[in-house]
Design a protein around this motif. Structure first.
Motif, short mmCIF file in Angstrom:
data_model
loop_
_atom_site.label_atom_id
_atom_site.label_comp_id
_atom_site.label_asym_id
_atom_site.label_seq_id
_atom_site.Cartn_x
_atom_site.Cartn_y
_atom_site.Cartn_z
N THR A 1 -41.59 -45.15 24.79
CA THR A 1 -40.48 -45.16 25.75
C THR A 1 -40.72 -46.25 26.77
OG1 THR A 1 -40.21 -42.77 25.48
CG2 THR A 1 -39.17 -43.77 27.39
N ALA B 1 -40.18 -40.44 35.70
CA ALA B 1 -40.64 -40.57 34.31
C ALA B 1 -41.98 -41.30 34.25
CB ALA B 1 -39.59 -41.30 33.48
N THR C 1 -44.77 -38.84 35.36
CA THR C 1 -45.03 -37.70 34.47
C THR C 1 -45.38 -38.14 33.05
OG1 THR C 1 -42.66 -37.50 34.00
CG2 THR C 1 -43.54 -36.17 35.80
N ARG C 2 -45.71 -39.41 32.91
CA ARG C 2 -46.09 -39.97 31.61
C ARG C 2 -44.93 -39.96 30.62
NH1 ARG C 2 -52.06 -40.09 29.63
NH2 ARG C 2 -51.83 -41.30 27.73
N GLY C 3 -43.73 -40.00 31.16
CA GLY C 3 -42.56 -40.09 30.29
C GLY C 3 -42.25 -41.51 29.88
N HIS D 1 -44.05 -40.64 22.73
CA HIS D 1 -43.28 -39.40 22.54
C HIS D 1 -43.24 -38.99 21.06
CE1 HIS D 1 -40.06 -42.56 22.06
NE2 HIS D 1 -39.88 -41.85 20.97
N PRO E 1 -42.46 -32.76 24.46
CA PRO E 1 -43.41 -33.13 25.53
C PRO E 1 -44.61 -32.20 25.64
CG PRO E 1 -41.15 -33.34 26.30
CD PRO E 1 -41.07 -32.72 24.94
N MET F 1 -47.04 -33.06 22.93
CA MET F 1 -47.75 -34.31 23.20
C MET F 1 -48.87 -34.06 24.20
SD MET F 1 -46.58 -36.65 21.21
CE MET F 1 -47.66 -37.90 21.91
N SER F 2 -48.63 -33.20 25.20
CA SER F 2 -49.68 -32.89 26.18
C SER F 2 -50.88 -32.24 25.51
CB SER F 2 -49.12 -31.96 27.26
OG SER F 2 -48.08 -32.60 27.98
#
Length: 383
Positions: A17, A195, A198-200, A294, A307, A310-311
């Protein structure tokens, strides 16, 4: 117009992303990124306001018409066109073009040359590097003491450029054609900031120094500057179109990546090289697993992962092959609370998303581990 919700399945940026801070040419940059597989999040950090009715631009235009400068430096095509259009609106178009025909006209790059020639003018010189530093070197080598140099600005001061000319003895006349302003709707840039924190986002792109400065300023207003700088150091790759754009970030100690040619295409190519190179690739249960932003590539097939999944996967991959306790995995889940059942639910969804349940092993009464291939155990033993 690119689609921010698009999730392409192929390309070197699939599974990543990328944030776009640009106001101008954001659609073009977003489309280039999406064609290479990225998901794009757009939050313009500024807007460009033409100064057609601005007294400062009118005064500079009249001064040039009344007293010819020795040199005029045109920095951007959109800025040069905007200047000529504004002059036309004031009835000063022909006098301005007449004056510019009689001076040494320097163009920063090919797009500016095109705008100059479209106006019926001819530039005297243009640097091969498209760099303002090379323009400055030429002027200083020729000597600027006692000379009048008009510099067409594009919404921002040119760091060091005007100061260096003045230090060399030149009289510098700035021509401000556009001005950068904060965005009218601050919502998108706030979402972009959130984003990043928050590691988005895997990367954040910048195509102008004011955009970088504006994002840093907004983070500071929200009390998030420290967190943003930490994200740049550890999780989010800051990519700048060139060294001038990078200055506000580097002043804060942020290391950026930049293309050799200061263009959108090369900027995207830098991301195509950098982001896959930063992804973690592991041999797990006879498969090659590459953990991206992602999504996960399992034997080259892109598998989108929620999400929460992924964490969990990132927590497991920090110590590949080692057992990670449920309590530790619970802490890795955003907003999970204290119920370890949340780990089991997220883990079940993660296994389904990966399509290969054997990649993650359950260790009874202890936790979970990645089923790292035996041959890789030694390599990752201290991971």
């Amino acid at each position: 117009m690119y689609d921010e919700q698009q999730r392409p399945e192929r390309g070197p940026l699939a599974g990543f992303t990328v944030g776009v801070t640009a106001a101008r040419r954001a659609d073009e940059l977003g489309a280039l990124l999406q064609r290479r597989g990225a998901v794009v999040v757009h939050g313009p950090a500024l807007r460009i306001v033409p100064l057609a009715d601005d007294g400062e631009l009118l005064a500079a235009t009249k001064e040039i018409i009344d007293q010819a400068p020795d040199v005029v430096v045109a920095t951007t095509a959109i800025g040069f066109r905007g200047w000529v259009e504004a002059a036309d609106g004031w009835g000063l178009g022909e006098p301005l073009l007449g004056r510019l025909r009689g001076v040494e006209l320097l163009a920063r790059g090919p797009k500016v040359k095109g705008a100059i020639r479209a106006a019926g003018l001819t530039e005297e010189w243009s640097p091969t590097s498209e760099s303002m530093a090379e323009v400055l070197d030429r002027l200083l080598e020729q000597g600027v003491a006692g000379r009048r140099v008009a510099v067409q600005l594009h919404g921002e001061p040119l760091p060091g450029f005007v100061e260096s000319l003045r230090a060399g003895g030149a009289e510098v006349l700035p021509v401000p054609v556009y001005r950068w302003m904060p965005p009218e709707d601050i919502g998108p840039v706030d979402r972009l900031l959130d984003a990043a924190l928050t590691r988005g986002l895997d990367a954040l792109t910048f195509t102008s120094a004011p955009a970088a400065a504006s994002l840093l300023s907004r983070a500071e207003e929200r009390g998030l500057l420290g967190e943003l700088l930490d994200a740049f150091h550890h999780a989010v790759l800051p990519a700048c179109v060139g060294p001038v754009t990078a200055l506000p970030l580097e002043a804060r100690g942020v290391t950026t990546v930049q293309p050799e040619r200061f263009r959108l295409g090369p900027l995207v190519q830098v991301l195509c090289q950098e982001l896959p190179g930063r992804a973690r690739a592991l041999p797990i249960a006879g498969h090659r697993v590459e953990i991206r932003g992602h999504a996960v590539l399992v034997d080259g097939e892109l598998r989108p992962v929620p999400p929460a999944g992924m964490s969990l996967l990132r927590a497991l991959s920090r110590r590949p092959g080692w057992v990670v306790a449920r309590a530790e995995l619970l802490r890795a889940l955003p907003g999970a609370g204290r119920d370890e059942h949340a780990v089991e639910t997220a883990m079940a969804r993660l296994r389904t998303a990966l399509g290969t349940p054997r990649l993650i092993q359950t260790v009874v009464k202890r936790g979970y581990r990645l089923a790292l291939d035996p041959a890789a155990d030694t390599k990752y033993a201290d991971g």
